[in-house]
Design a protein around this motif. Structure first.
Motif, PDB file in Angstrom:
ATOM      1  N   GLN A 128      24.054 -21.341 -20.762  1.00  0.00           N
ATOM      2  CA  GLN A 128      24.071 -20.495 -21.624  1.00  0.00           C
ATOM      3  C   GLN A 128      24.267 -20.643 -23.009  1.00  0.00           C
ATOM      4  O   GLN A 128      23.316 -20.107 -23.959  1.00  0.00           O
ATOM      5  CB  GLN A 128      25.122 -19.252 -21.316  1.00  0.00           C
ATOM      6  CG  GLN A 128      25.247 -17.909 -21.905  1.00  0.00           C
ATOM      7  CD  GLN A 128      26.457 -17.335 -21.234  1.00  0.00           C
ATOM      8  OE1 GLN A 128      27.318 -17.509 -20.437  1.00  0.00           O
ATOM      9  NE2 GLN A 128      26.684 -16.000 -21.982  1.00  0.00           N
ATOM     10  N   PHE A 138      20.647 -22.015 -24.160  1.00  0.00           N
ATOM     11  CA  PHE A 138      19.573 -21.281 -24.293  1.00  0.00           C
ATOM     12  C   PHE A 138      20.031 -20.345 -25.477  1.00  0.00           C
ATOM     13  O   PHE A 138      19.090 -19.936 -26.161  1.00  0.00           O
ATOM     14  CB  PHE A 138      19.428 -20.334 -23.144  1.00  0.00           C
ATOM     15  CG  PHE A 138      18.776 -21.094 -21.957  1.00  0.00           C
ATOM     16  CD1 PHE A 138      17.770 -22.019 -22.200  1.00  0.00           C
ATOM     17  CD2 PHE A 138      19.251 -20.799 -20.708  1.00  0.00           C
ATOM     18  CE1 PHE A 138      17.315 -22.962 -21.174  1.00  0.00           C
ATOM     19  CE2 PHE A 138      18.690 -21.718 -19.737  1.00  0.00           C
ATOM     20  CZ  PHE A 138      17.654 -22.483 -19.853  1.00  0.00           C
ATOM     21  N   SER A 139      21.279 -20.106 -25.928  1.00  0.00           N
ATOM     22  CA  SER A 139      21.465 -19.300 -26.923  1.00  0.00           C
ATOM     23  C   SER A 139      21.207 -19.843 -28.261  1.00  0.00           C
ATOM     24  O   SER A 139      20.588 -19.478 -28.996  1.00  0.00           O
ATOM     25  CB  SER A 139      23.067 -18.856 -27.211  1.00  0.00           C
ATOM     26  OG  SER A 139      23.400 -18.132 -25.782  1.00  0.00           O
ATOM     27  N   VAL A 189      17.411 -19.914 -28.686  1.00  0.00           N
ATOM     28  CA  VAL A 189      16.635 -18.687 -29.048  1.00  0.00           C
ATOM     29  C   VAL A 189      17.124 -18.381 -30.539  1.00  0.00           C
ATOM     30  O   VAL A 189      16.418 -17.910 -31.385  1.00  0.00           O
ATOM     31  CB  VAL A 189      17.553 -17.452 -28.154  1.00  0.00           C
ATOM     32  CG1 VAL A 189      17.231 -16.263 -28.930  1.00  0.00           C
ATOM     33  CG2 VAL A 189      16.746 -17.525 -26.772  1.00  0.00           C
ATOM     34  N   PHE A 207      12.904 -18.008 -23.400  1.00  0.00           N
ATOM     35  CA  PHE A 207      14.292 -18.511 -23.429  1.00  0.00           C
ATOM     36  C   PHE A 207      15.283 -17.215 -23.642  1.00  0.00           C
ATOM     37  O   PHE A 207      16.304 -17.473 -22.969  1.00  0.00           O
ATOM     38  CB  PHE A 207      14.535 -19.503 -24.654  1.00  0.00           C
ATOM     39  CG  PHE A 207      13.980 -20.708 -24.365  1.00  0.00           C
ATOM     40  CD1 PHE A 207      14.268 -21.533 -23.418  1.00  0.00           C
ATOM     41  CD2 PHE A 207      12.782 -21.145 -24.948  1.00  0.00           C
ATOM     42  CE1 PHE A 207      13.765 -22.819 -23.236  1.00  0.00           C
ATOM     43  CE2 PHE A 207      12.262 -22.269 -25.005  1.00  0.00           C
ATOM     44  CZ  PHE A 207      12.427 -23.079 -24.068  1.00  0.00           C
ATOM     45  N   LEU A 208      14.940 -16.237 -24.101  1.00  0.00           N
ATOM     46  CA  LEU A 208      15.970 -15.131 -24.045  1.00  0.00           C
ATOM     47  C   LEU A 208      16.029 -14.426 -22.591  1.00  0.00           C
ATOM     48  O   LEU A 208      16.963 -14.161 -22.094  1.00  0.00           O
ATOM     49  CB  LEU A 208      15.500 -13.995 -25.077  1.00  0.00           C
ATOM     50  CG  LEU A 208      16.438 -12.872 -25.218  1.00  0.00           C
ATOM     51  CD1 LEU A 208      17.635 -13.287 -25.763  1.00  0.00           C
ATOM     52  CD2 LEU A 208      15.646 -11.679 -26.207  1.00  0.00           C
ATOM     53  N   LEU A 246      18.154 -16.763 -20.709  1.00  0.00           N
ATOM     54  CA  LEU A 246      19.720 -16.550 -21.209  1.00  0.00           C
ATOM     55  C   LEU A 246      20.108 -15.251 -20.254  1.00  0.00           C
ATOM     56  O   LEU A 246      21.102 -15.304 -19.789  1.00  0.00           O
ATOM     57  CB  LEU A 246      19.698 -16.285 -22.470  1.00  0.00           C
ATOM     58  CG  LEU A 246      21.221 -15.957 -23.075  1.00  0.00           C
ATOM     59  CD1 LEU A 246      21.967 -16.886 -23.062  1.00  0.00           C
ATOM     60  CD2 LEU A 246      20.890 -15.562 -24.581  1.00  0.00           C
ATOM     61  N   ILE A 294      20.918 -16.318 -16.622  1.00  0.00           N
ATOM     62  CA  ILE A 294      21.995 -16.868 -16.536  1.00  0.00           C
ATOM     63  C   ILE A 294      23.400 -16.107 -16.550  1.00  0.00           C
ATOM     64  O   ILE A 294      24.204 -16.003 -15.948  1.00  0.00           O
ATOM     65  CB  ILE A 294      22.249 -18.223 -17.754  1.00  0.00           C
ATOM     66  CG1 ILE A 294      21.068 -19.145 -17.551  1.00  0.00           C
ATOM     67  CG2 ILE A 294      23.512 -18.850 -17.846  1.00  0.00           C
ATOM     68  CD1 ILE A 294      21.221 -20.152 -16.222  1.00  0.00           C
ATOM     69  N   MET A 295      23.213 -14.820 -17.535  1.00  0.00           N
ATOM     70  CA  MET A 295      24.034 -13.986 -17.742  1.00  0.00           C
ATOM     71  C   MET A 295      24.102 -13.262 -16.490  1.00  0.00           C
ATOM     72  O   MET A 295      25.331 -12.852 -15.863  1.00  0.00           O
ATOM     73  CB  MET A 295      23.884 -13.005 -18.859  1.00  0.00           C
ATOM     74  CG  MET A 295      24.097 -13.908 -20.258  1.00  0.00           C
ATOM     75  SD  MET A 295      23.362 -12.986 -21.702  1.00  0.00           S
ATOM     76  CE  MET A 295      24.916 -11.702 -21.544  1.00  0.00           C
ATOM     77  N   HIS A 306      20.759  -7.534 -16.079  1.00  0.00           N
ATOM     78  CA  HIS A 306      20.154  -8.714 -16.572  1.00  0.00           C
ATOM     79  C   HIS A 306      19.173  -9.266 -15.939  1.00  0.00           C
ATOM     80  O   HIS A 306      18.400  -9.909 -16.647  1.00  0.00           O
ATOM     81  CB  HIS A 306      21.409  -9.727 -16.692  1.00  0.00           C
ATOM     82  CG  HIS A 306      22.568  -9.325 -17.816  1.00  0.00           C
ATOM     83  ND1 HIS A 306      23.894  -8.872 -17.155  1.00  0.00           N
ATOM     84  CD2 HIS A 306      22.603  -9.673 -18.997  1.00  0.00           C
ATOM     85  CE1 HIS A 306      24.382  -8.858 -18.537  1.00  0.00           C
ATOM     86  NE2 HIS A 306      23.633  -9.194 -19.581  1.00  0.00           N
TER      87      HIS A 306
END
Length: 79
Positions: free
Chosen positions: A9, A12-13, A16, A38-39, A42, A45-46, A62
């Motif tokens: 997380q 990827f953050s 982004v 990539f968002l 993310l 993953i969330m 999500h």
């Protein structure tokens, strides 16, 4: 101990935010398909983390955003 999902997380953050900042500073929007991809990862993953926390509605939301953003990023890439 840090969980693998938390590391992904954060990774990827950072990707982004970095790609978005580069696109804004240089006014080069050719990387928008990568930002969306990539968002989407993310969001995946969330969503997985929400399922682990027993928050099903948020997890499904999500996952839906993940599917939509990956679909849009693939559409942009092949245009």
């Amino acid at each position: 101990m840090v969980n693998l999902l938390t590391i992904l997380q954060i990774l990827f953050s950072i990707i982004v935010v970095s790609l978005s900042t580069y696109s804004i500073i240089t006014s080069d929007h050719q990387l928008s398909c990568l930002v969306l991809f990539f968002l989407g990862l993310l969001m995946l993953i969330m969503g997985i983390k929400d399922f682990q926390r027993e928050r099903k509605v948020s997890g499904w939301f999500h996952i839906g955003v993940f599917l939509f953003s990956v679909f849009v990023s693939i559409e942009i890439f092949f245009k």
